[in-house]
Design a protein around this motif. Structure first.
Motif, PDB file in Angstrom:
ATOM      1  N   ALA A   1     -24.049  18.085   1.427  1.00  0.00           N
ATOM      2  CA  ALA A   1     -23.217  16.937   1.073  1.00  0.00           C
ATOM      3  C   ALA A   1     -23.773  15.737   1.812  1.00  0.00           C
ATOM      4  O   ALA A   1     -24.058  15.811   3.004  1.00  0.00           O
ATOM      5  CB  ALA A   1     -21.768  17.184   1.466  1.00  0.00           C
ATOM      6  N   GLN A   2     -23.948  14.661   1.089  1.00  0.00           N
ATOM      7  CA  GLN A   2     -24.429  13.455   1.755  1.00  0.00           C
ATOM      8  C   GLN A   2     -23.700  12.242   1.212  1.00  0.00           C
ATOM      9  O   GLN A   2     -23.354  12.184   0.042  1.00  0.00           O
ATOM     10  CB  GLN A   2     -25.939  13.304   1.612  1.00  0.00           C
ATOM     11  N   ARG A   3     -23.482  11.307   2.088  1.00  0.00           N
ATOM     12  CA  ARG A   3     -22.800  10.079   1.727  1.00  0.00           C
ATOM     13  C   ARG A   3     -23.828   9.121   1.146  1.00  0.00           C
ATOM     14  O   ARG A   3     -24.896   8.923   1.700  1.00  0.00           O
ATOM     15  CB  ARG A   3     -22.147   9.473   2.966  1.00  0.00           C
ATOM     16  N   MET A   4     -23.479   8.545   0.017  1.00  0.00           N
ATOM     17  CA  MET A   4     -24.374   7.595  -0.643  1.00  0.00           C
ATOM     18  C   MET A   4     -24.053   6.195  -0.116  1.00  0.00           C
ATOM     19  O   MET A   4     -23.049   5.991   0.568  1.00  0.00           O
ATOM     20  CB  MET A   4     -24.201   7.677  -2.158  1.00  0.00           C
ATOM     21  N   GLY A   5     -24.873   5.226  -0.461  1.00  0.00           N
ATOM     22  CA  GLY A   5     -24.707   3.863   0.031  1.00  0.00           C
ATOM     23  C   GLY A   5     -23.392   3.217  -0.362  1.00  0.00           C
ATOM     24  O   GLY A   5     -22.917   2.298   0.295  1.00  0.00           O
ATOM     25  N   ASN A   6     -22.758   3.670  -1.423  1.00  0.00           N
ATOM     26  CA  ASN A   6     -21.514   3.071  -1.893  1.00  0.00           C
ATOM     27  C   ASN A   6     -20.284   3.805  -1.355  1.00  0.00           C
ATOM     28  O   ASN A   6     -19.207   3.723  -1.927  1.00  0.00           O
ATOM     29  CB  ASN A   6     -21.490   3.035  -3.418  1.00  0.00           C
ATOM     30  N   SER A   7     -20.431   4.517  -0.266  1.00  0.00           N
ATOM     31  CA  SER A   7     -19.357   5.276   0.397  1.00  0.00           C
ATOM     32  C   SER A   7     -18.836   6.439  -0.434  1.00  0.00           C
ATOM     33  O   SER A   7     -17.775   6.975  -0.154  1.00  0.00           O
ATOM     34  CB  SER A   7     -18.187   4.358   0.771  1.00  0.00           C
ATOM     35  N   LYS A   8     -19.559   6.830  -1.450  1.00  0.00           N
ATOM     36  CA  LYS A   8     -19.189   8.001  -2.243  1.00  0.00           C
ATOM     37  C   LYS A   8     -20.085   9.157  -1.825  1.00  0.00           C
ATOM     38  O   LYS A   8     -21.122   8.975  -1.203  1.00  0.00           O
ATOM     39  CB  LYS A   8     -19.312   7.687  -3.731  1.00  0.00           C
ATOM     40  N   TRP A   9     -19.664  10.356  -2.181  1.00  0.00           N
ATOM     41  CA  TRP A   9     -20.363  11.555  -1.749  1.00  0.00           C
ATOM     42  C   TRP A   9     -21.145  12.188  -2.894  1.00  0.00           C
ATOM     43  O   TRP A   9     -20.727  12.164  -4.033  1.00  0.00           O
ATOM     44  CB  TRP A   9     -19.364  12.566  -1.201  1.00  0.00           C
ATOM     45  N   PHE A  10     -22.269  12.798  -2.531  1.00  0.00           N
ATOM     46  CA  PHE A  10     -23.109  13.554  -3.446  1.00  0.00           C
ATOM     47  C   PHE A  10     -23.142  14.988  -2.932  1.00  0.00           C
ATOM     48  O   PHE A  10     -23.438  15.228  -1.763  1.00  0.00           O
ATOM     49  CB  PHE A  10     -24.522  12.961  -3.480  1.00  0.00           C
ATOM     50  N   PHE A  11     -22.810  15.941  -3.812  1.00  0.00           N
ATOM     51  CA  PHE A  11     -22.716  17.349  -3.432  1.00  0.00           C
ATOM     52  C   PHE A  11     -23.728  18.194  -4.199  1.00  0.00           C
ATOM     53  O   PHE A  11     -23.933  17.979  -5.393  1.00  0.00           O
ATOM     54  CB  PHE A  11     -21.327  17.912  -3.771  1.00  0.00           C
ATOM     55  N   VAL A  12     -24.299  19.157  -3.522  1.00  0.00           N
ATOM     56  CA  VAL A  12     -25.069  20.223  -4.160  1.00  0.00           C
ATOM     57  C   VAL A  12     -24.341  21.517  -3.801  1.00  0.00           C
ATOM     58  O   VAL A  12     -24.119  21.803  -2.619  1.00  0.00           O
ATOM     59  CB  VAL A  12     -26.526  20.269  -3.681  1.00  0.00           C
ATOM     60  N   LEU A  13     -23.955  22.274  -4.826  1.00  0.00           N
ATOM     61  CA  LEU A  13     -23.231  23.521  -4.600  1.00  0.00           C
ATOM     62  C   LEU A  13     -24.198  24.683  -4.449  1.00  0.00           C
ATOM     63  O   LEU A  13     -25.396  24.562  -4.727  1.00  0.00           O
ATOM     64  CB  LEU A  13     -22.255  23.782  -5.746  1.00  0.00           C
ATOM     65  N   GLU A  14     -23.679  25.838  -4.054  1.00  0.00           N
ATOM     66  CA  GLU A  14     -24.529  27.003  -3.795  1.00  0.00           C
ATOM     67  C   GLU A  14     -25.327  27.458  -5.013  1.00  0.00           C
ATOM     68  O   GLU A  14     -26.392  28.034  -4.873  1.00  0.00           O
ATOM     69  CB  GLU A  14     -23.700  28.157  -3.245  1.00  0.00           C
ATOM     70  N   ASP A  15     -24.832  27.175  -6.230  1.00  0.00           N
ATOM     71  CA  ASP A  15     -25.566  27.556  -7.439  1.00  0.00           C
ATOM     72  C   ASP A  15     -26.532  26.475  -7.901  1.00  0.00           C
ATOM     73  O   ASP A  15     -27.157  26.605  -8.944  1.00  0.00           O
ATOM     74  CB  ASP A  15     -24.597  27.925  -8.566  1.00  0.00           C
ATOM     75  N   GLY A  16     -26.660  25.379  -7.123  1.00  0.00           N
ATOM     76  CA  GLY A  16     -27.579  24.295  -7.450  1.00  0.00           C
ATOM     77  C   GLY A  16     -26.960  23.180  -8.273  1.00  0.00           C
ATOM     78  O   GLY A  16     -27.611  22.173  -8.533  1.00  0.00           O
ATOM     79  N   ALA A  17     -25.702  23.340  -8.692  1.00  0.00           N
ATOM     80  CA  ALA A  17     -25.033  22.296  -9.472  1.00  0.00           C
ATOM     81  C   ALA A  17     -24.849  21.054  -8.601  1.00  0.00           C
ATOM     82  O   ALA A  17     -24.509  21.156  -7.424  1.00  0.00           O
ATOM     83  CB  ALA A  17     -23.688  22.786  -9.982  1.00  0.00           C
ATOM     84  N   LYS A  18     -25.066  19.886  -9.206  1.00  0.00           N
ATOM     85  CA  LYS A  18     -24.961  18.623  -8.478  1.00  0.00           C
ATOM     86  C   LYS A  18     -23.779  17.824  -9.005  1.00  0.00           C
ATOM     87  O   LYS A  18     -23.603  17.680 -10.217  1.00  0.00           O
ATOM     88  CB  LYS A  18     -26.249  17.826  -8.637  1.00  0.00           C
ATOM     89  N   TRP A  19     -22.960  17.316  -8.084  1.00  0.00           N
ATOM     90  CA  TRP A  19     -21.762  16.565  -8.412  1.00  0.00           C
ATOM     91  C   TRP A  19     -21.744  15.298  -7.579  1.00  0.00           C
ATOM     92  O   TRP A  19     -22.193  15.291  -6.434  1.00  0.00           O
ATOM     93  CB  TRP A  19     -20.521  17.384  -8.099  1.00  0.00           C
ATOM     94  N   VAL A  20     -21.202  14.217  -8.153  1.00  0.00           N
ATOM     95  CA  VAL A  20     -21.075  12.961  -7.431  1.00  0.00           C
ATOM     96  C   VAL A  20     -19.638  12.463  -7.542  1.00  0.00           C
ATOM     97  O   VAL A  20     -19.013  12.572  -8.595  1.00  0.00           O
ATOM     98  CB  VAL A  20     -22.092  11.910  -7.942  1.00  0.00           C
TER      99      VAL A  20
END
Length: 133
Positions: free
Chosen positions: A69-88
Motif C-alpha cells: 500500500a502506498q500513498r499517492m501524491g493526491n493523498s489517496k492510496w494505491f493497493f496491490v492485493l495478494e493475488d496481484g489485483a490493483k486498486w486505487v
C-alpha cells in the motif's frame, strides 16, 4: 443401435474438441475462482461465467490481504492485493490506521457499480476502483 451410434459419435466429437481446446469444461469451483479474479473489473456482459445477477454464485465481496500500500501524491492510496489485483482509492476519506503489507482488506460492491473497502477489520469505509497497469 442408431441412438447408441449417435451418442458415441457426439462423445467422440466432444472429446476431440476438448483435447484441442475448442471446448473448455470448468467445474463450479473453477468458475467461482475466475469470478473472484475478475472482481472489480468492468467487462462486457457476455455471461461467460453465468448471469452476474445470480448472487448465489456471484461475488459481491472480496476478502484479501494487502501485499503493498502506498500513498499517492493526491493523498489517496494505491493497493496491490495478494493475488496481484490493483486498486486505487477514489474518495477523500482518511484511512487510519495506515494500511500496510499484511493488513486484511474487505472490498464490497456498492451502489451504482462502485466499491467500498475497509482495511484491518475496523476503521472507516472508503471508495475505490480496480485498475489495470
Amino acid at each position: 443401435m442408431a441412438r447408441l451410434a449417435c451418442y458415441d459419435e457426439r462423445i467422440t466429437a466432444l472429446q476431440t474438441a476438448q483435447s484441442t481446446n475448442q471446448v473448455v469444461i470448468a467445474d463450479r469451483e473453477q468458475v467461482r475462482e475466475a469470478r473472484r479474479g475478475l472482481f472489480g473489473l468492468t467487462l462486457p456482459r457476455i455471461k461467460l461465467f453465468g448471469d452476474d445477477t445470480d448472487e448465489s454464485d456471484g461475488v459481491s465481496e472480496l476478502s484479501s490481504t494487502v501485499q503493498s500500500a502506498q500513498r499517492m501524491g493526491n493523498s489517496k492510496w494505491f493497493f496491490v492485493l495478494e493475488d496481484g489485483a490493483k486498486w486505487v482509492q477514489t474518495d477523500n476519506t482518511k484511512i487510519y490506521p495506515y494500511p500496510k503489507s499484511g493488513s486484511g482488506i474487505v472490498i464490497k460492491r456498492a451502489a451504482l457499480g462502485s466499491y467500498t473497502a475497509q482495511v484491518g477489520g475496523g476503521g472507516r469505509n472508503f471508495k475505490l476502483k480496480r485498475v489495470m497497469e
